[in-house]
Design an enzyme around this catalytic site. Sequence first.
Site, mmCIF file in Angstrom:
data_model
loop_
_atom_site.group_PDB
_atom_site.id
_atom_site.type_symbol
_atom_site.label_atom_id
_atom_site.label_comp_id
_atom_site.label_asym_id
_atom_site.label_seq_id
_atom_site.Cartn_x
_atom_site.Cartn_y
_atom_site.Cartn_z
ATOM 1 N NE ARG A 31 -14.718 -13.192 -40.020
ATOM 2 C CZ ARG A 31 -15.406 -12.779 -41.098
ATOM 3 N NH1 ARG A 31 -15.309 -13.459 -42.244
ATOM 4 N NH2 ARG A 31 -16.174 -11.701 -41.029
ATOM 5 C CG HIS B 128 -9.717 -11.120 -33.273
ATOM 6 N ND1 HIS B 128 -8.353 -10.990 -33.142
ATOM 7 C CD2 HIS B 128 -10.014 -12.373 -32.837
ATOM 8 C CE1 HIS B 128 -7.842 -12.104 -32.636
ATOM 9 N NE2 HIS B 128 -8.824 -12.957 -32.453
ATOM 10 N N GLY B 129 -11.798 -7.998 -36.301
ATOM 11 C CA GLY B 129 -13.016 -7.372 -36.803
ATOM 12 C C GLY B 129 -14.053 -7.197 -35.715
ATOM 13 C CB ALA C 46 -0.931 -0.015 1.208
ATOM 14 C CD GLU D 118 5.489 -2.240 -8.815
ATOM 15 O OE1 GLU D 118 4.413 -1.735 -9.188
ATOM 16 O OE2 GLU D 118 6.035 -1.963 -7.730
ATOM 17 N NE ARG D 119 9.146 1.712 -12.105
ATOM 18 C CZ ARG D 119 9.649 2.790 -11.526
ATOM 19 N NH1 ARG D 119 10.975 2.971 -11.513
ATOM 20 N NH2 ARG D 119 8.863 3.676 -10.946
ATOM 21 C CG PHE E 59 -5.591 3.398 -7.867
ATOM 22 C CD1 PHE E 59 -6.942 3.400 -8.157
ATOM 23 C CD2 PHE E 59 -4.887 4.580 -8.009
ATOM 24 C CE1 PHE E 59 -7.582 4.555 -8.584
ATOM 25 C CE2 PHE E 59 -5.519 5.742 -8.441
ATOM 26 C CZ PHE E 59 -6.875 5.736 -8.727
ATOM 27 N N GLY F 148 1.150 8.731 -6.834
ATOM 28 C CA GLY F 148 1.332 7.454 -7.501
ATOM 29 C C GLY F 148 2.812 7.233 -7.764
#
Length: 392
Positions: free
Chosen positions: A283, A353-354, A138, A257-258, A170, A145
């Site tokens: 497709r 994928h349209g 936290a 982390e990155r 967050f 941020g």
Amino acid sequence: MSAVEKLAGEGARRSPYFTEEHEALRDQVRRFVEAEIKPHALKWEEDGFVPREVLRKMGALGFFGIRYPAEYGGSEMDTLATVVLAEELGRSTFSGVAITALVHTDMASVHIANAGSKAQRDKYLPAIIAGEKIVAVAVTEPDAGSDVKGIRTTARREGDQYILNGAKMFITNGVHADLYCVAAKTDPAAKPSQSVSIFLVEKGTPGFTVSRALDKHGWRSSDTAELSFVDCRVPAENLLGQEGRGFYAIMSNFQNERTVIGAMAIGESQAAIDLTLDYVKTRKAFGAPLWEKQAIRQRLAELAGKVEAGRQLVYHAAWLDAQGFDATREVSMVKAYCGELVNEVMYDCLQFHGGMGYMRESAIERMTRDARVQSIGGGATEVMLEEVAKRL
């Protein structure tokens, strides 16, 4: 397994960065993803969290102790092993599941492993590695941020306790975690870099509440929360490391982390290309498979090249870290490049994928939503580019 997946696997095995032990881990994680995540994770998306029994299974298989000491149940591997775990979880196509596990292993509990006293490690690490206790970190607040120095949560010493007041925003694993590594200012008068400390706060501590579960654009199977601390008293022995050294601990672990987020993004990008190749080869439009359209296959080839470049950048940064080199520049490149790349890949793969790509029943639709945060969380692209610029 598609031909592309086979080639990706063979490419990883040919990499000079990995040992047989790394590849055994890759195979193990990939099998777990196929058997335990893919068949069930759509339900977890609806529920908004990963069931605890699944996390315990991951712990039992050793995924939560990859880099932790053997005395606590860990396997004492290196940064490259973490990259293997993150990349393969990213390939699952369920990034909410991936980030749930990776925050626990490489963004939260790592603070206990790195800065915890022997008593703290003895108390918590065995259960953390086993998946019995899940951890959240936290740090982020409504107004802080990437700017860690800007946090406003305070911790005031009173006898043999600290009293925490403030709010966090967050927080991944924030709803269902058992233990929280909470950053707070212990000396507001000190320089910002010397005013932050980290505390262990257990769920159920009086004064600590989960204010609300947050409803997110993506990562739907990852629980995310806002936290509140109102005169929350924790024992002084719950201070992690030295008072006033929390900022440096947070910034140091940002590198880990990155790297993890970059590896996860590469796994997601590869999975998206695999799905799209399978789709465009079956497709039909204008009397032929979409694969026959030069513009589509050349764009997919270009994306495949960018993903391979990102993969090698991630591997190299992880190797540098494993060898003990300062890889801040390379890790910042990883976070900036891979966070933007995964969004680029998802955009075009959904396009190919349209109309089906826009439907909630399509994996690529979910993956596109999941990818968006990866140019934000763990250090926004703009912040990462500044880190690189400082080191040019």
